[in-house]
Design a protein around this motif. Sequence first.
Motif, short mmCIF file in Angstrom:
data_model
loop_
_atom_site.label_atom_id
_atom_site.label_comp_id
_atom_site.label_asym_id
_atom_site.label_seq_id
_atom_site.Cartn_x
_atom_site.Cartn_y
_atom_site.Cartn_z
N UNK A 154 0.83 -1.20 0.00
CA UNK A 154 0.00 0.00 0.00
C UNK A 154 0.87 1.26 0.00
N UNK A 155 0.33 2.36 -0.50
CA UNK A 155 1.07 3.63 -0.43
C UNK A 155 1.12 4.14 1.01
N UNK A 156 2.10 4.99 1.28
CA UNK A 156 2.27 5.57 2.61
C UNK A 156 2.13 7.09 2.51
N UNK A 157 1.24 7.63 3.33
CA UNK A 157 0.98 9.07 3.36
C UNK A 157 1.34 9.58 4.75
N UNK A 158 2.07 10.71 4.80
CA UNK A 158 2.50 11.24 6.09
C UNK A 158 2.16 12.72 6.20
N UNK A 159 1.44 13.08 7.27
CA UNK A 159 1.15 14.46 7.59
C UNK A 159 2.14 14.92 8.65
N UNK A 160 2.98 15.88 8.31
CA UNK A 160 4.02 16.33 9.24
C UNK A 160 3.58 17.58 9.99
N UNK A 161 3.97 17.67 11.25
CA UNK A 161 3.75 18.87 12.07
C UNK A 161 4.67 18.75 13.26
N UNK A 162 5.76 19.53 13.26
CA UNK A 162 6.75 19.34 14.32
C UNK A 162 7.63 20.57 14.48
N UNK A 163 8.10 20.74 15.70
CA UNK A 163 9.07 21.78 15.98
C UNK A 163 10.49 21.29 15.83
N UNK A 164 10.68 20.01 15.44
CA UNK A 164 12.01 19.47 15.26
C UNK A 164 12.24 18.24 16.11
N UNK A 195 3.69 9.94 -0.10
CA UNK A 195 3.15 11.30 -0.26
C UNK A 195 3.26 12.03 1.08
N UNK A 196 3.80 13.23 1.04
CA UNK A 196 3.95 14.03 2.25
C UNK A 196 3.00 15.22 2.19
N UNK A 197 2.29 15.47 3.29
CA UNK A 197 1.47 16.66 3.42
C UNK A 197 2.05 17.49 4.57
#
Length: 284
Positions: A154-164, A195-197
């Motif tokens: 399956x495809x992998x989708x990642x939603x990023x949100x981080x201060x590091x 896919x990166x969001x």
Amino acid sequence: MSWLSKVRNGIPFLPKRQVADTLWHKCGKCQAMVFTKEWEDNLFVCPRCDHHDRIGPKARFTMLFDDERYRVLPAPEVREDPLKFKDTKRYPDRLKAARAATSERDALITARGVIGGHEAIVGVQDFAFMGGSMGIAVGAAIVAGIKAAIDANLPYVLFTAAGGARMQEGILSLMQMPRTTVALAQLREAGLPYIVVLTDPTTGGVTASYAMLGDVQMAEPGALIGFAGQRVIEQTIREKLPEGFQRAEYLLAHGMIDMVVPRAELTSRLATLLAYLTPEEAAA
């Protein structure tokens, strides 16, 4: 009596849970007061200025997956507080407070579900959990999500949100950068899309690793995306940076990301990309 109290008192059948603090939402950008219901119905986007507020994994999964159905994958067990770190608080105490506030084990949650008829593994970083900081648990969750995607084809989708990176884990947190990069190389070798969001904010070591390695780089409007902070850069190069520097629209104009997609269109755009990038599934 404030105007807010007058409005609240003028609604005779207001449910107990909807007190003044929950009836209204104050936009973090334009400062407009918006009915919480209107704000939530608009996918946590200000209807006045289109400011995209930060949301957690549960809200993201609900609006993303078909029929709001998904299965959360178990988080890998990792060693906590390997450095016995203490600043103004003990690291275990900070983890305990973050877990109580978010009801999550750590800053990244992975789920499996269907997006526009196409099954996928989706990871979501939660900025509410210690600033979405990347530690051993986040790295392990990403690697586990990638492995699940490979095993299920399956495809992998990642939603990023981080201060590091998470400073309480020192060099061990920085080691998640090469660790996740190697896992993504395995995903690519398996011929599966990544896919990166990018959501607000995506900064530091996260930007320097898995956040910028997608086959397709998407971002929500107005998202802050960068490595070092703007003030640090200005002090280093001794120059004033352009207006909107490190915002999604600026990065799109300068070729660093592929598209900026409003939250209301995100599910349909992801479904289109998944259909295009997984032609074998579409044919089946």
